[in-house]
Design a protein around this motif. Sequence first.
Motif, PDB file in Angstrom:
ATOM      1  N   LYS A  37       0.849  -1.189   0.000  1.00  0.00           N
ATOM      2  CA  LYS A  37       0.000   0.000   0.000  1.00  0.00           C
ATOM      3  C   LYS A  37       0.882   1.235   0.000  1.00  0.00           C
ATOM      4  O   LYS A  37       1.816   1.347   0.792  1.00  0.00           O
ATOM      5  CB  LYS A  37      -0.913  -0.002   1.224  1.00  0.00           C
ATOM      6  CG  LYS A  37      -1.930   1.099   1.204  1.00  0.00           C
ATOM      7  CD  LYS A  37      -2.928   0.933   2.327  1.00  0.00           C
ATOM      8  CE  LYS A  37      -3.989   2.017   2.246  1.00  0.00           C
ATOM      9  NZ  LYS A  37      -5.002   1.859   3.282  1.00  0.00           N
ATOM     10  N   SER A  93      -6.109   0.671  -1.991  1.00  0.00           N
ATOM     11  CA  SER A  93      -6.152  -0.768  -1.716  1.00  0.00           C
ATOM     12  C   SER A  93      -4.794  -1.249  -1.238  1.00  0.00           C
ATOM     13  O   SER A  93      -3.896  -0.478  -1.000  1.00  0.00           O
ATOM     14  CB  SER A  93      -6.585  -1.520  -2.973  1.00  0.00           C
ATOM     15  OG  SER A  93      -5.640  -1.331  -4.008  1.00  0.00           O
ATOM     16  N   GLY A  94      -4.661  -2.525  -1.181  1.00  0.00           N
ATOM     17  CA  GLY A  94      -3.372  -3.064  -0.780  1.00  0.00           C
ATOM     18  C   GLY A  94      -3.555  -3.971   0.322  1.00  0.00           C
ATOM     19  O   GLY A  94      -3.209  -4.310   1.268  1.00  0.00           O
TER      20      GLY A  94
END
Length: 94
Positions: A37, A93-94
């Motif tokens: 991220k 996201s991530g």
Amino acid sequence: ALGLVAAALISKRLGLIDEALLDLHYSILRSASFSVKLPSSISHEDILRAISLDKKRKGQGMVFVLLRDVGQPFVTEVDEETVKRALEEMRVSG
């Protein structure tokens, strides 16, 4: 690790790889305890500036090693908007 994620996201965004291969990147990097991220403390401008210093750079273009499949990398120029979208997705996201 973040560069690998960016390249995979760009490859996916350009229709070169599928979601499964993108997920594989995330899975492998997470299992090795890498961050996937993009930290909010790093601006898009800072990243684009760093990319502009990359040894693969040609003229004004941003050059990336993208994927067609596992073991099938290739070097190509990517437009700035596509890179910015991938960076934003890495931040969320991530």
